[in-house]
Design an enzyme around this catalytic site. Sequence first.
Site, PDB file in Angstrom:
ATOM      1  N   THR A 223      32.075 -49.044  36.445  1.00 31.52           N
ATOM      2  CA  THR A 223      32.858 -48.287  37.421  1.00 31.52           C
ATOM      3  C   THR A 223      34.338 -48.640  37.301  1.00 31.52           C
ATOM      4  O   THR A 223      34.689 -49.761  36.885  1.00 31.52           O
ATOM      5  CB  THR A 223      32.362 -48.638  38.853  1.00 31.52           C
ATOM      6  OG1 THR A 223      33.333 -48.197  39.802  1.00 31.52           O
ATOM      7  CG2 THR A 223      32.172 -50.137  39.047  1.00 31.52           C
ATOM      8  N   ASP A 224      35.197 -47.695  37.697  1.00 33.34           N
ATOM      9  CA  ASP A 224      36.641 -47.993  37.714  1.00 33.34           C
ATOM     10  C   ASP A 224      36.953 -49.131  38.691  1.00 33.34           C
ATOM     11  O   ASP A 224      37.990 -49.791  38.574  1.00 33.34           O
ATOM     12  CB  ASP A 224      37.463 -46.736  38.059  1.00 33.34           C
ATOM     13  CG  ASP A 224      37.064 -46.052  39.359  1.00 33.34           C
ATOM     14  OD1 ASP A 224      36.184 -46.574  40.089  1.00 33.34           O
ATOM     15  OD2 ASP A 224      37.642 -44.990  39.660  1.00 33.34           O
ATOM     16  N   GLU A 225      36.038 -49.386  39.637  1.00 33.69           N
ATOM     17  CA  GLU A 225      36.317 -50.390  40.672  1.00 33.69           C
ATOM     18  C   GLU A 225      36.448 -51.806  40.104  1.00 33.69           C
ATOM     19  O   GLU A 225      37.007 -52.688  40.751  1.00 33.69           O
ATOM     20  CB  GLU A 225      35.248 -50.339  41.772  1.00 33.69           C
ATOM     21  CG  GLU A 225      35.183 -48.944  42.372  1.00 33.69           C
ATOM     22  CD  GLU A 225      34.367 -48.830  43.636  1.00 33.69           C
ATOM     23  OE1 GLU A 225      34.256 -49.804  44.385  1.00 33.69           O
ATOM     24  OE2 GLU A 225      33.840 -47.724  43.884  1.00 33.69           O
TER      25      GLU A 225
ATOM     26  N   LYS B 121      29.803 -55.805  39.368  1.00 35.56           N
ATOM     27  CA  LYS B 121      29.839 -54.904  38.212  1.00 35.56           C
ATOM     28  C   LYS B 121      30.748 -55.468  37.105  1.00 35.56           C
ATOM     29  O   LYS B 121      30.480 -55.281  35.922  1.00 35.56           O
ATOM     30  CB  LYS B 121      30.320 -53.511  38.636  1.00 35.56           C
ATOM     31  CG  LYS B 121      29.389 -52.777  39.600  1.00 35.56           C
ATOM     32  CD  LYS B 121      28.044 -52.405  39.014  1.00 35.56           C
ATOM     33  CE  LYS B 121      28.119 -51.285  38.020  1.00 35.56           C
ATOM     34  NZ  LYS B 121      26.754 -50.830  37.597  1.00 35.56           N
TER      35      LYS B 121
ATOM     36  N   TYR C 177      30.771 -55.687  45.530  1.00 37.17           N
ATOM     37  CA  TYR C 177      30.167 -54.716  44.593  1.00 37.17           C
ATOM     38  C   TYR C 177      30.932 -54.707  43.266  1.00 37.17           C
ATOM     39  O   TYR C 177      30.356 -54.856  42.186  1.00 37.17           O
ATOM     40  CB  TYR C 177      30.165 -53.316  45.221  1.00 37.17           C
ATOM     41  CG  TYR C 177      29.972 -52.198  44.214  1.00 37.17           C
ATOM     42  CD1 TYR C 177      28.759 -52.029  43.548  1.00 37.17           C
ATOM     43  CD2 TYR C 177      31.024 -51.307  43.903  1.00 37.17           C
ATOM     44  CE1 TYR C 177      28.590 -51.008  42.610  1.00 37.17           C
ATOM     45  CE2 TYR C 177      30.861 -50.294  42.981  1.00 37.17           C
ATOM     46  CZ  TYR C 177      29.641 -50.143  42.329  1.00 37.17           C
ATOM     47  OH  TYR C 177      29.485 -49.137  41.401  1.00 37.17           O
TER      48      TYR C 177
END
Length: 339
Positions: free
Chosen positions: A124-126, A153, A149
Site C-alpha cells: 500500500t502507499d501507506e 505492511k 497497519y
Amino acid sequence: MKIFLTGGAGFIGSNFVRYLLSETGVRQVINYDKLTYAGNLENLKDVEGDPRYRFVCGDICDRAALDEALPPETDLLINFAAESHVDRSIESAAEFIETNVLGVQALLDLSRRKGVRRFVQISTDEVMGSIEGDRYFNETSPLEPNSPYAASKAAAEMLVRAARMTFGLETVVVRSGNCYGPYQFPEKLIPLMISNTIKNVPLPVYGDGLQERDWVFVGDYARALWAVAMKGRAGAVYCIGARTQRTNLEVVRAVLAGLGRPESLIRYVQDRPGHDRRYALDPTRLEQELGWRPAESFASGLKRTIEWYRSNPSWIEKVTSGAYRDYYQRMYGRREGYR
Ligand code: NAD
Ligand code: TYD
C-alpha cells in the site's frame, strides 16, 4: 498456469478472482482465505461452480494448513491476505502483526520450500507515510509508515525483500492508492458513506475532511496487477495510481450528489490519531514499462460503485451480520474449506 491467491475472499481479491477467470487464460486458481469479518464467500458466489476455481479456508499463519493447500511448483502466488483497516489497527495491533507480518513470513518460507515461481506482495502507499504539498510518492520514496497497519505492511515489504536478497525468491511488490468499487466491506470511506446515505444516517467525516487520498477503481487495479504479475521486473516495486486525488469531503459530497441526498447528512467527528494528511502516487513506471492506463475516471468509477451498492442492499445486510459469518465458519471450518 497455476495461481495461488491468499485473501481472495476480500474486496480486492474477490474482484481479482473474477477478473482472472473472465479475462485471462488461467487454468487453476486456488483461493486460500481465513474468512475473517472482511472475507465473504458471498463475494464469489458467481464463480463457485467454475471448474478452474477452488476455495480453501485457512489462515496464512497456519504453516501446516498452508503446506497442505499450496500445490508444488505453483507459478504465481499473490498475497492479498491482510488485516486492512487503519482504524482497527489503532484499536488493537495484535492481529495486524500476526497476519501482515508473521503470516507473510510463513508464506515466504513455504514459497521457497515448495518452488513457487513468482511471489507478488500486495502492499500500500501507506507504507510511505503522508506526502505534503504537491509532491508524489514513487517506488524510491522512503518507507515512513505512521499507523500500526502501515507499519505492519512496511515490515512485510522488508521481509519480502529479504527473501529475495538472501534466498533468491522471485518477488514483486505493488503499492496502490485507495481502491474502491463493488464488494468493499462497508467500513472503508466510500462504501460506508454510500451505505449510510442509502440508510439515511449521518456520514462521519474525520477532522476537517480535507485529507487527500489517491483513488483507483478496482477493475483498473485488477488489470494493473495482472500486468505486473505477468510482466513486471523481478525484484521491482510498482506504484498503482490513477492520478485521481480527492479530499475526503469531495468524495463524500460526490456520494451524496450521486444518491440525491443533502449535505446536511455530513457530521464532522473527532479526527483519527496520527491521520495521514495526503497520499499521492506517481504511476509513471507502471504506465511506461507496462502500458497500463486506467479505464475509469473517478466520476465513472464512483457512479458504477454507487449503482452496485444501490442494487445489492442484501449484500450489505449479509456481510455486516455476525450470524452470516458464523454460518460460513461453521459450514466450512477454519482449515478444511470446501473443494
Ligand atoms: P479486505 O480486508 O477486504 O480483505 C482481506 C482478506 O484477507 C479477507 O478475505 C480476509 O478474510 C483475508 N484474511 C485476513 N487475515 C487472513 C489470514 N490470517 N489468513 C488468510 N486470509 C486472511 O482487504 P482488501 O481491501 O481487499 O485489501 C487486500 C490487500 O490489498 C491487503 O493486503 C491490503 O493491505 C492491500 N491494500 C488495500 C487497499 C484498499 O484500498 N482496499 C489499498 C492498498 C493496499
Ligand atoms: P479508509 O477508507 O479507512 O482508508 P485509509 O485510512 O486506508 O486511507 O479512509 C479513507 C479516508 O477517509 C481517511 O482519510 C479517513 C477518512 N474517513 C472518514 O473521514 N470517515 C470515516 O468514517 C472513514 C471510515 C474514513
